[in-house]
Design a protein around this motif. Structure first.
Motif, PDB file in Angstrom:
ATOM      1  N   PHE A 126     -46.392  83.599   0.330  1.00  0.00           N
ATOM      2  CA  PHE A 126     -45.897  85.087   0.658  1.00  0.00           C
ATOM      3  C   PHE A 126     -44.408  84.848   0.968  1.00  0.00           C
ATOM      4  O   PHE A 126     -43.779  83.974   1.164  1.00  0.00           O
ATOM      5  CB  PHE A 126     -46.535  85.134   2.227  1.00  0.00           C
ATOM      6  CG  PHE A 126     -47.942  85.362   2.343  1.00  0.00           C
ATOM      7  CD1 PHE A 126     -48.635  86.651   1.962  1.00  0.00           C
ATOM      8  CD2 PHE A 126     -48.689  84.383   2.840  1.00  0.00           C
ATOM      9  CE1 PHE A 126     -49.930  86.744   2.060  1.00  0.00           C
ATOM     10  CE2 PHE A 126     -50.178  84.331   2.863  1.00  0.00           C
ATOM     11  CZ  PHE A 126     -50.890  85.708   2.240  1.00  0.00           C
ATOM     12  N   GLN A 127     -43.673  86.033   0.676  1.00  0.00           N
ATOM     13  CA  GLN A 127     -42.280  86.308   0.736  1.00  0.00           C
ATOM     14  C   GLN A 127     -42.161  87.327   1.590  1.00  0.00           C
ATOM     15  O   GLN A 127     -42.908  88.563   1.562  1.00  0.00           O
ATOM     16  CB  GLN A 127     -41.765  86.329  -0.402  1.00  0.00           C
ATOM     17  CG  GLN A 127     -42.242  87.309  -1.376  1.00  0.00           C
ATOM     18  CD  GLN A 127     -41.703  87.195  -2.920  1.00  0.00           C
ATOM     19  OE1 GLN A 127     -41.411  86.097  -3.399  1.00  0.00           O
ATOM     20  NE2 GLN A 127     -41.687  88.335  -3.438  1.00  0.00           N
ATOM     21  N   VAL A 128     -41.129  87.305   2.864  1.00  0.00           N
ATOM     22  CA  VAL A 128     -40.810  88.257   3.367  1.00  0.00           C
ATOM     23  C   VAL A 128     -39.965  89.397   2.827  1.00  0.00           C
ATOM     24  O   VAL A 128     -39.034  89.257   2.042  1.00  0.00           O
ATOM     25  CB  VAL A 128     -39.876  87.909   4.757  1.00  0.00           C
ATOM     26  CG1 VAL A 128     -39.538  89.124   5.385  1.00  0.00           C
ATOM     27  CG2 VAL A 128     -40.530  86.908   5.604  1.00  0.00           C
ATOM     28  N   VAL A 129     -40.428  90.590   2.922  1.00  0.00           N
ATOM     29  CA  VAL A 129     -39.973  91.740   2.005  1.00  0.00           C
ATOM     30  C   VAL A 129     -39.095  92.670   2.815  1.00  0.00           C
ATOM     31  O   VAL A 129     -37.859  93.099   2.910  1.00  0.00           O
ATOM     32  CB  VAL A 129     -40.785  92.767   1.279  1.00  0.00           C
ATOM     33  CG1 VAL A 129     -40.268  93.907   0.736  1.00  0.00           C
ATOM     34  CG2 VAL A 129     -41.701  92.030   0.269  1.00  0.00           C
ATOM     35  N   ARG A 130     -39.766  93.076   4.089  1.00  0.00           N
ATOM     36  CA  ARG A 130     -38.975  93.480   5.269  1.00  0.00           C
ATOM     37  C   ARG A 130     -39.428  92.922   6.523  1.00  0.00           C
ATOM     38  O   ARG A 130     -40.555  93.005   6.891  1.00  0.00           O
ATOM     39  CB  ARG A 130     -39.323  95.084   5.334  1.00  0.00           C
ATOM     40  CG  ARG A 130     -39.182  95.959   3.832  1.00  0.00           C
ATOM     41  CD  ARG A 130     -37.629  96.140   3.579  1.00  0.00           C
ATOM     42  NE  ARG A 130     -36.903  96.773   4.832  1.00  0.00           N
ATOM     43  CZ  ARG A 130     -36.877  97.883   4.671  1.00  0.00           C
ATOM     44  NH1 ARG A 130     -37.124  98.898   3.723  1.00  0.00           N
ATOM     45  NH2 ARG A 130     -36.080  98.745   5.585  1.00  0.00           N
ATOM     46  N   GLU A 131     -38.215  92.372   7.237  1.00  0.00           N
ATOM     47  CA  GLU A 131     -38.551  91.723   8.343  1.00  0.00           C
ATOM     48  C   GLU A 131     -38.960  92.663   9.463  1.00  0.00           C
ATOM     49  O   GLU A 131     -39.283  92.277  10.602  1.00  0.00           O
ATOM     50  CB  GLU A 131     -37.589  90.599   8.731  1.00  0.00           C
ATOM     51  CG  GLU A 131     -37.538  89.740  10.042  1.00  0.00           C
ATOM     52  CD  GLU A 131     -36.446  88.919   9.904  1.00  0.00           C
ATOM     53  OE1 GLU A 131     -36.235  88.492  11.008  1.00  0.00           O
ATOM     54  OE2 GLU A 131     -36.303  88.166   8.906  1.00  0.00           O
ATOM     55  N   HIS A 132     -38.306  93.935   9.359  1.00  0.00           N
ATOM     56  CA  HIS A 132     -38.128  94.848  10.467  1.00  0.00           C
ATOM     57  C   HIS A 132     -38.094  96.202  10.039  1.00  0.00           C
ATOM     58  O   HIS A 132     -36.855  96.547   9.820  1.00  0.00           O
ATOM     59  CB  HIS A 132     -36.997  94.348  11.637  1.00  0.00           C
ATOM     60  CG  HIS A 132     -36.984  95.271  12.776  1.00  0.00           C
ATOM     61  ND1 HIS A 132     -37.938  95.201  13.798  1.00  0.00           N
ATOM     62  CD2 HIS A 132     -36.160  96.149  12.989  1.00  0.00           C
ATOM     63  CE1 HIS A 132     -37.604  96.054  14.675  1.00  0.00           C
ATOM     64  NE2 HIS A 132     -36.609  96.552  14.452  1.00  0.00           N
ATOM     65  N   LEU A 133     -39.097  96.911   9.917  1.00  0.00           N
ATOM     66  CA  LEU A 133     -39.041  98.363   9.293  1.00  0.00           C
ATOM     67  C   LEU A 133     -39.603  99.203  10.258  1.00  0.00           C
ATOM     68  O   LEU A 133     -40.768  98.889  10.835  1.00  0.00           O
ATOM     69  CB  LEU A 133     -39.839  98.461   7.917  1.00  0.00           C
ATOM     70  CG  LEU A 133     -39.829  99.946   7.485  1.00  0.00           C
ATOM     71  CD1 LEU A 133     -38.517 100.293   7.008  1.00  0.00           C
ATOM     72  CD2 LEU A 133     -40.947  99.860   6.170  1.00  0.00           C
ATOM     73  N   CYS A 134     -39.048 100.513  10.704  1.00  0.00           N
ATOM     74  CA  CYS A 134     -39.559 101.255  11.514  1.00  0.00           C
ATOM     75  C   CYS A 134     -40.031 102.696  10.880  1.00  0.00           C
ATOM     76  O   CYS A 134     -39.572 102.976   9.905  1.00  0.00           O
ATOM     77  CB  CYS A 134     -38.311 101.593  12.592  1.00  0.00           C
ATOM     78  SG  CYS A 134     -37.703 100.130  13.538  1.00  0.00           S
ATOM     79  N   ALA A 135     -40.761 103.361  11.865  1.00  0.00           N
ATOM     80  CA  ALA A 135     -41.114 104.514  11.282  1.00  0.00           C
ATOM     81  C   ALA A 135     -40.229 105.604  10.933  1.00  0.00           C
ATOM     82  O   ALA A 135     -40.767 106.554  10.149  1.00  0.00           O
ATOM     83  CB  ALA A 135     -42.132 105.165  12.625  1.00  0.00           C
ATOM     84  N   ASP A 136     -39.127 105.422  11.395  1.00  0.00           N
ATOM     85  CA  ASP A 136     -37.882 106.413  11.032  1.00  0.00           C
ATOM     86  C   ASP A 136     -37.134 105.991   9.958  1.00  0.00           C
ATOM     87  O   ASP A 136     -36.276 106.568   9.349  1.00  0.00           O
ATOM     88  CB  ASP A 136     -36.935 106.737  12.234  1.00  0.00           C
ATOM     89  CG  ASP A 136     -36.204 105.313  12.709  1.00  0.00           C
ATOM     90  OD1 ASP A 136     -36.506 104.361  11.959  1.00  0.00           O
ATOM     91  OD2 ASP A 136     -35.360 105.553  13.704  1.00  0.00           O
ATOM     92  N   GLY A 137     -37.704 105.027   9.214  1.00  0.00           N
ATOM     93  CA  GLY A 137     -37.180 104.353   8.004  1.00  0.00           C
ATOM     94  C   GLY A 137     -36.043 103.502   8.314  1.00  0.00           C
ATOM     95  O   GLY A 137     -35.563 102.802   7.339  1.00  0.00           O
ATOM     96  N   THR A 138     -35.515 103.278   9.538  1.00  0.00           N
ATOM     97  CA  THR A 138     -34.543 101.934   9.809  1.00  0.00           C
ATOM     98  C   THR A 138     -34.999 100.892   9.718  1.00  0.00           C
ATOM     99  O   THR A 138     -36.374 100.587   9.912  1.00  0.00           O
ATOM    100  CB  THR A 138     -33.748 102.723  10.767  1.00  0.00           C
ATOM    101  OG1 THR A 138     -34.655 102.611  12.029  1.00  0.00           O
ATOM    102  CG2 THR A 138     -33.160 103.907  10.919  1.00  0.00           C
ATOM    103  N   GLY A 139     -34.195  99.778   9.602  1.00  0.00           N
ATOM    104  CA  GLY A 139     -34.724  98.586   9.793  1.00  0.00           C
ATOM    105  C   GLY A 139     -34.247  97.545   8.845  1.00  0.00           C
ATOM    106  O   GLY A 139     -33.142  97.717   8.197  1.00  0.00           O
TER     107      GLY A 139
END
Length: 386
Positions: free
Chosen positions: A372-385
């Motif tokens: 597995f590879q990390v694509v998004r470590e922190h993505l939020c419902a408003d699109g930020t991260g």
């Protein structure tokens, strides 16, 4: 079933401890119960859960226990059935006093009303309709569907198809919510396509997917079901900008399913194993030392059970040297910044049931299907991260 303990450090109770009378509390230990779907439909996903509770309790006991008391537990298998859950929970509570329960099962609904009436603390995987029970705690309830929609959009998806393992009323209700959330973001959606391993052809599912014109896919399936479907998708020369599975983030599937799931993304509601850091290393060390039967620590439900147990131990610590169930519930309900030692984003335990988990991670099976590879470590419902 026998009690499982992990005791590597001594601890004596004080004179105050000796006078404590809460169920499961003695001068030198606290006994809790563990409910897990060790057999029955979908039980394979929970196979690593006992290793997670062993690891966290082992770590706590190695560090001296909670207020000088060692933690022990007894467990029951509810076969992933609410009726069986009610039966085995009642059996556990009658057979011995336990202070509270940790639950690695979605069938705890069979017992919650009774447990609530008795004021018995329970920690486990949450559902929003369980928020009415003040004795029930979870670090996550229903995660934000919008976050997945944002992830799909960021990968170029514009029309989403859904595949499911079966089509129960419960699953269809969840899918209806996903459709509504995705459409509110501007994503088009299709009707769900049901797949049963025993009766349906993956090739037929691939044909149905092709007919939808979708360029993104969300799987509400067991990993092996999605793997069969993705093989058929490639054979039909279909391509999706983004494919997301809600289950399957587990390194044990790499040797058998990795190549078939290459390119598929997975939601992760804790710090991804691949992200590393002190909290992940502490978890790995605890798994190695106190759950050596598990040769691969990086398993989703081992981590879930580890975090559920950590949250329970937090409540027990806050309840004081002479803990009561009422004191546990009151104290844990007041925690506003629980982060499982850095394994999750801080959450307010008092109100998180009414606030979906908005920010979480996504990992993807690499092209070779061996990691597995990390694509998004922190993505939020408003699109930020990040």
């Amino acid at each position: 079933m026998v009690a499982a303990t992990s005791c590597s450090a001594g601890g004596g109770g004080s004179s105050a401890s000796s006078a404590c009378g809460a169920p499961g509390v003695t001068p030198d230990q606290v006994e809790i119960g563990f409910l897990v779907s060790d057999s029955g439909a979908g039980s394979a996903a929970y196979a690593s859960a006992r290793a997670g509770i062993d690891a966290r309790i082992g770590l706590a006991n190695d560090e001296g226990g909670i207020h000088g008391r060692l933690i022990t537990y007894d467990w029951r298998d509810d076969q992933n059935s609410p009726s069986q859950n009610a039966h085995v929970t009642d059996d556990l509570l009658r057979s011995k006093p336990v202070f509270g329960l940790v639950a690695a099962t979605s069938a705890i609904s069979g017992s919650l009303e009774n447990l609530s009436q008795q004021g018995i603390p329970v920690v486990g995987l949450g559902r929003t309709d369980w928020a009415k029970y003040q004795n029930f705690f979870s670090y996550q309830y229903e995660p934000s569907r919008e976050t997945i929609g944002r992830y799909i959009q960021s990968g170029g998806g514009s029309k989403v198809a859904f595949v499911t393992s079966g089509a129960t009323t419960f699953t269809l209700d969840i899918l209806a919510r996903y459709k509504a959330s995705f459409e509110a973001l501007g994503l088009a959606t299709t009707e769900p396509i049901s797949y049963s391993r025993s009766t349906d052809s993956p090739a037929a599912v691939a044909q149905k997917l092709a007919a939808t014109g979708a360029n993104a896919l969300v799987g509400f399936t067991a990993p092996q079901d999605l793997a069969a479907i993705m093989q058929a998708v490639r054979a039909a020369q279909l391509s999706f900008a983004t494919s997301v599975s809600l289950t399957g983030y587990d390194r044990t599937i790499l040797p058998t399913l990795g190549q078939s799931l290459a390119g598929v993304s997975f939601t992760v509601y804790f710090r991804p194993f691949e992200a590393g850091g002190p909290a992940i290393e502490r978890y790995r060390s605890a798994m190695t030392r106190f759950a050596p039967q598990t040769t691969i620590p990086e398993q989703q439900f081992a981590m879930y059970a580890y975090i559920y147990t950590d949250l329970f131990l937090r409540g027990l610590e806050l309840a004081g040297d002479c803990p009561t169930r009422e004191g546990f519930i009151s104290a844990l309900r007041g925690v506003t910044d629980y982060d499982a030692g850095g394994l999750i984003q801080p959450v307010d335990i008092g109100n998180n049931a009414s606030q979906p988990l908005d920010c979480y991670a996504f990992v993807q099976m690499n092209p070779a299907g061996n990691a597995f590879q990390v694509v998004r470590e922190h993505l939020c419902a408003d699109g930020t991260g990040t």
